[in-house]
Motif scaffolding. Structure first.
Motif, PDB file in Angstrom:
ATOM      1  N   VAL A  12       0.864  -1.178   0.000  1.00 37.92           N
ATOM      2  CA  VAL A  12       0.000   0.000   0.000  1.00 37.92           C
ATOM      3  C   VAL A  12       0.899   1.227   0.000  1.00 37.92           C
ATOM      4  N   TRP A  21      -1.896  -1.013  -3.715  1.00 40.25           N
ATOM      5  CA  TRP A  21      -2.992  -0.106  -3.411  1.00 40.25           C
ATOM      6  C   TRP A  21      -2.436   1.298  -3.189  1.00 40.25           C
ATOM      7  N   SER A  60      -7.099   0.483  -6.498  1.00 37.80           N
ATOM      8  CA  SER A  60      -6.685  -0.913  -6.353  1.00 37.80           C
ATOM      9  C   SER A  60      -5.500  -1.234  -7.252  1.00 37.80           C
ATOM     10  N   ALA A  98      -9.307  -3.059   1.596  1.00 42.02           N
ATOM     11  CA  ALA A  98      -8.327  -3.379   0.563  1.00 42.02           C
ATOM     12  C   ALA A  98      -7.959  -4.856   0.627  1.00 42.02           C
TER      13      ALA A  98
END
Length: 334
Positions: A189, A228, A251, A272
């Motif tokens: 992320v 992400w 995404s 997520a």
């Protein structure tokens, strides 16, 4: 069981010059509590969250602007945010202006885990704007190069409650190298805050600050690096400047899965699926199988644009002025 992270971008409406730290922190706590009520485990706040975007003002003497900077984190006015986050068991990312003990000034963000412990720090590398006023000194400006030094901590990835989180800030999101360096360190992320004005009083809207360009940067970074992206904005009108807003979560497929609907304080949340990127990382973006770093040396060797690099074993053809015919009609270009 699939690995998941409930994450939110906490968009913050304009912060006016007269708002105190305590007032701003109370707004942030309300956003944090709303996110926690949705079972969020990580909340992302914007860049320079604690103050108005002060680099729009020219100040010859930087010492006169110390009031905009934090000399400790958390300081007394920000401690309540840490305390409430720890009580709720929620981690967060926060951007602010940092003044170090030895006098250095940075546009900084921190990453805090669910126990209230700072686990990561980033200082902005890609500083936009100018080091000196453009035109009238009294007119709104963009003076990040005047107020801040280029970050000295590099692009880091940190473990937050078992998830690999990469950090950047605002203009960094427009540079492809940022996402790639974070992805090469195993980021799952990327979190970032930003303060992007659509324009300033007396200025025309900036094309590079349009919503389409903003979202394109997030989507390309997410898709090309199988991760992400969570981006939290300042939004609305701040001290006369209209901010683009557009807080969004993207995404690894490059799809915007959640986006702010307004221009005020707002929580934009999703769950997520961290395993979603597995297929991309195993095939099309299998870095180890497909990347060719030996062919990318120019990226680190050259800062600006320059002449083409000769291809070994090939002799460039002379320019004759008689290049290939280019179709010019609608019929020919279909």
């Amino acid at each position: 069981m699939r690995r998941q992270l409930s994450v939110a971008a906490a968009q913050v409406g304009g912060i006016q010059p007269g708002e105190t730290r305590e007032e701003v922190v109370r707004r942030l706590i309300l956003l944090l509590e709303e996110a926690a009520a949705r079972s969020t485990r990580l909340v992302v706040f914007p860049e320079l969250t604690l103050t108005t975007f002060f680099p729009r003002y020219w100040a010859q003497d930087l010492a006169s602007t110390d009031r905009w900077f934090e000399t400790e984190m958390p300081g007394p006015s920000v401690q309540p945010l840490f305390d409430r986050a720890r009580e709720l068991g929620v981690g967060f990312y926060l951007g602010y202006a940092e003044l170090t003990g030895d006098g250095h000034r940075y546009n900084t963000s921190i990453l805090v885990d669910s126990t209230g412990r700072i686990v990561g720090r980033y200082r902005k590398i890609h500083l936009p704007g100018h080091a000196r006023p453009v035109g009238d000194e009294q007119a709104p400006q963009h003076l990040e190069k005047h107020y801040f030094e280029v970050g000295d901590l590099g692009l880091g990835v940190f473990d937050v409650d078992g998830v690999r989180i990469g950090m950047c800030l605002c203009n960094d999101r427009r540079w492809a190298e940022v996402y790639r360096v974070l992805a090469l360190q195993g980021a799952e992320v990327v979190v970032l805050g930003y303060n992007s004005p659509l324009g300033l009083p007396g200025w025309q809207p900036e094309p590079h600050h349009m919503m389409s360009a903003h979202l394109l940067s997030l989507q390309a970074g997410a898709y090309q690096n199988s991760l992400w992206v969570v981006a939290a904005a300042k939004a609305g009108v701040e001290d006369g400047a209209e901010m683009i807003g557009g807080s969004a979560l993207v995404s690894p497929a490059g799809e915007v899965v959640a986006r702010a609907t307004g221009t005020g304080d707002e929580v934009v949340q999703t769950v997520a699926d961290l395993d979603l990127a597995a297929a991309y990382r195993a095939e099309i973006f299998d870095f180890e199988a497909h990347r060719r770093p030996d062919q990318y040396r120019l990226i680190t060797e050259r800062t600006g644009r320059g002449a083409p690099v000769p291809v070994p074993g090939q002799v460039p053809e002379p320019l004759t002025g008689h290049g290939p015919r280019i179709a010019t009609t609608t019929q020919e270009t279909r």
